[in-house]
Write an enzyme that holds these catalytic residues in place. Sequence first.
Site, mmCIF file in Angstrom:
data_model
loop_
_atom_site.group_PDB
_atom_site.id
_atom_site.type_symbol
_atom_site.label_atom_id
_atom_site.label_comp_id
_atom_site.label_asym_id
_atom_site.label_seq_id
_atom_site.Cartn_x
_atom_site.Cartn_y
_atom_site.Cartn_z
ATOM 1 N N THR A 1 32.991 6.544 44.308
ATOM 2 C CA THR A 1 33.595 5.301 44.757
ATOM 3 C C THR A 1 32.561 4.433 45.470
ATOM 4 O OG1 THR A 1 34.286 6.072 46.968
ATOM 5 C CG2 THR A 1 35.756 6.572 45.139
ATOM 6 N N CYS A 2 32.847 3.112 45.473
ATOM 7 C CA CYS A 2 32.052 2.166 46.256
ATOM 8 C C CYS A 2 30.595 2.148 45.803
ATOM 9 C CB CYS A 2 32.202 2.502 47.736
ATOM 10 S SG CYS A 2 31.645 1.223 48.875
ATOM 11 N N ILE A 3 29.639 2.377 46.698
ATOM 12 C CA ILE A 3 28.213 2.352 46.399
ATOM 13 C C ILE A 3 27.726 3.651 45.744
ATOM 14 C CG2 ILE A 3 27.514 3.252 48.659
ATOM 15 C CD1 ILE A 3 25.704 0.461 46.721
ATOM 16 N N PRO B 1 28.267 5.213 42.994
ATOM 17 C CA PRO B 1 27.832 5.248 41.595
ATOM 18 C C PRO B 1 26.333 5.084 41.376
ATOM 19 C CG PRO B 1 29.900 4.070 41.730
ATOM 20 C CD PRO B 1 29.457 4.345 43.155
#
Length: 241
Positions: free
Chosen positions: A151-153, A155
């Site tokens: 999730t969010c950063i 990846p």
Amino acid sequence: HIAKEQGCTHMCSCIYSFSKLGQVLSGCGVYDGSEIHEASAIMVHLSRHGVQVALFAPDQPQMHTVNHLSGKVTEESRNVLVESARIARGNISPLSTLSAAGFCAVVFPGGFGAAKNLSTFAVDGDKMTVNKDVERVMREFVVARKPVGLTCIAPVLAAKVLPGVELTVGHESDEGGRWPYASTAGAIVSMGAKHIVKDVTEVHVDEKMKVVTTPAFMCDAPLHLIWDGIGKLVTTLVKLM
């Protein structure tokens, strides 16, 4: 689906009440560790599905410590595993002990800790390096055909470790401040991954690698929308298990 043993085998699907997922934390607090809302939302949604969660974090110093009231870096030195134990209510293990053999899936919540403690993305951008255990764990799960959620950063970790993977961190332009970290999409592409534009309540699934991503706090959106997107990610992970 019936699990042949409590830990998943290479090709098995697990009955929900016996499923076990590993969540990898990067500290406690958005500016220098895991995003607490994201980590908690993942656990709540998994609980609703009857999935057991085991928490892990690297046993190493944080890149730095940020005063979350002032936003300023302090002189204090903190340990990622010790800080992550705050979210885990003390029940957490070193990341070095996590293996795909005993779990049906793994998930990495966001927060700047993913870019500072699990990797060097915050400093080095697309030239970043990734924590060796993060890289090992991610590769193990992909090779075992077990789903990976980010999730969010977070990846960006998969972009570096899994060549050609399809990911989303949301939109690719700022759009008046709604997507303040939109430039991350370009870094993902620079690292050899494919970026897919998705909204905050959506997920993207790389069907080949079984990697599931959602933007979460990459979007300046109301908390309930971020919660809904994470819920969709968890539901997708459970279906893939």
